[in-house]
Design a protein around this motif. Sequence first.
Motif: not given
Length: 593
Positions: A1-7, A76-80, A558-565
Amino acid sequence: MMLQLLYPWWMLALPLCGLPWFWPVIQPPRGEPLPFSTLFLFPRENLSRHFQWSSREWPLKLLRSLMILLLVLLFAKPYFGTLEPHREVRILDDTPSAGLHLKAATENILDWENTFQISELLPQDPLEPISFQQDFPGYAAGSPSLATLASVLMDRFPEESRLKLTLVSDFQHTQYWFYPAAVQPVNWSFERPEGLQSSPNLAMRNPKIKTEGLFEPRLFFKVYGNMKATGDLRITVLQQDRKVGETRIQWEGETIPVSLSLSDQFRRLQPVKILLETELPQAGFDDLLYFQESSLNDLWVGIMTSEGPEGMFRHGLHALKSALNASETFSFLVRDLEHLKDHVPDVLILLGDHPLRWKALKDGPPALFIPTRLGDWKEYARQYPRSEGSETQDNQSLWPQGQWLVDWTQAPFAEDWQIRRNEFGNFESETRGIVLLETGISDPWGSLYRIDEFAERLQGWLQQLEKRMHSRRLGSFYSGTRKLNSAIGYSRLGSGNYQTPENSSSKTNSSSNSKRTKSFSVNLPPFESEMRLMSDEELQRMQTFFDQRQPPLQQTELGSAEKIKQWLLWIVLLIALAEISMILLRRNPDNPA
């Protein structure tokens, strides 16, 4: 798992993090500073002081830079997640049309790992035709949609969260141009060998059989294609390998409508094969067209009456024939039961004074009885609309005002004939198989036969009779279509003529339901015969369309993006509180700093 950006394009705003350090240099404050803290205003000082480390100012600038950085990350909305799909799969289009164009590339592609032909992914349904002839190997059900291919591979590799699918095809315009939006977690890549040219081809479409004149069947269809050369074509119509029609036409590069008279050996209840032969070089995989005309499109309606020649027209025969002619339904008068043996109709209309006159028709075609004389049944009839106290319901909600309707369950023979209302709302004898219309079509009964919808009403009654035929002809279908799946329960069928038992849910005549059969024909979809390849620009536009629509995030992503936010929002709030605290301490004159 790596940190990625949706935007990820929001990362272009990272230089704004240096704004708290450079803004005072670019725009020094003019006049006396305000006596309260703002985001970018500082006390008056010379420019050199802005770049010196100060225990009072650099922590504040650092907090503001950090706040801008966190705001950029929020946008940028990061997620794993994973950077690339786990598995790459290649799909080889082996439909008959693509097989002609990809002969040279097929052998090399199949040697690669994780390469599947469409015929492997989507095997044909287990229903064998009674007549077929397959000259070309390959997937005979036509090109499936991209969504169908993606769904099959997702089921084949359920452990993979992402798939990269590469489709190798000739990409005919009519096969893939109407592509849908990508809504599945796959990445599509489209590959076509270089130097492909459209193969010349001729094909047939829109076949239809109509009975004209004195029981004269004619076959209508069109010959079309992309053939530039001109030449002779021979059309042969076969029925159980017996020639029942033949003609020759001249191809001159344009679509040709063909009208062909069928011989006396033609049997209308049986399917046919239409063969196209020519000396012109062309594809040839679709030169044989299987065809079964549906019962409704070429329905033979026999009319029997118990009235004399003069009384027939007075009691509704003229209105009946006019409505049948308006809907292009072939009909003829049947003199007696012996006449039925010469020309057997699909359904019968019994126009007479009493249904008992045809009690010997138990094993005949499905029949509709229409009463002629109102006086014979007036004691069992009432005018529409019925009285408010009546509990039974009409089978039609829009009878004309004042139309007389007979309740056949009150007739003397009702118990012997077991007359009930069927699923369509009409009276029907469960022992005789005769449908009894509850009204007549002459003036004493009312104005039903004069309304504009009378021809449509009559077609509705005939459709109900057609569903009760022992051998139903469903017509011709294209393989892989929803229409075929809705009518038969299968969609991926090879070309050919089929016959299957019919499972009827009707409660009437349930003993004969198991003996009923339905016949139909299946052919390749017409876009397989178009032979018009997509241009390189159109193929690139299709690739760009799917590239711009990234697969949706998985549930865990989706869960990781919401938690990071949420964490970023809390950190921004804490930084804002820390900045406010530092500004308040800075304004306190008792502060020794």
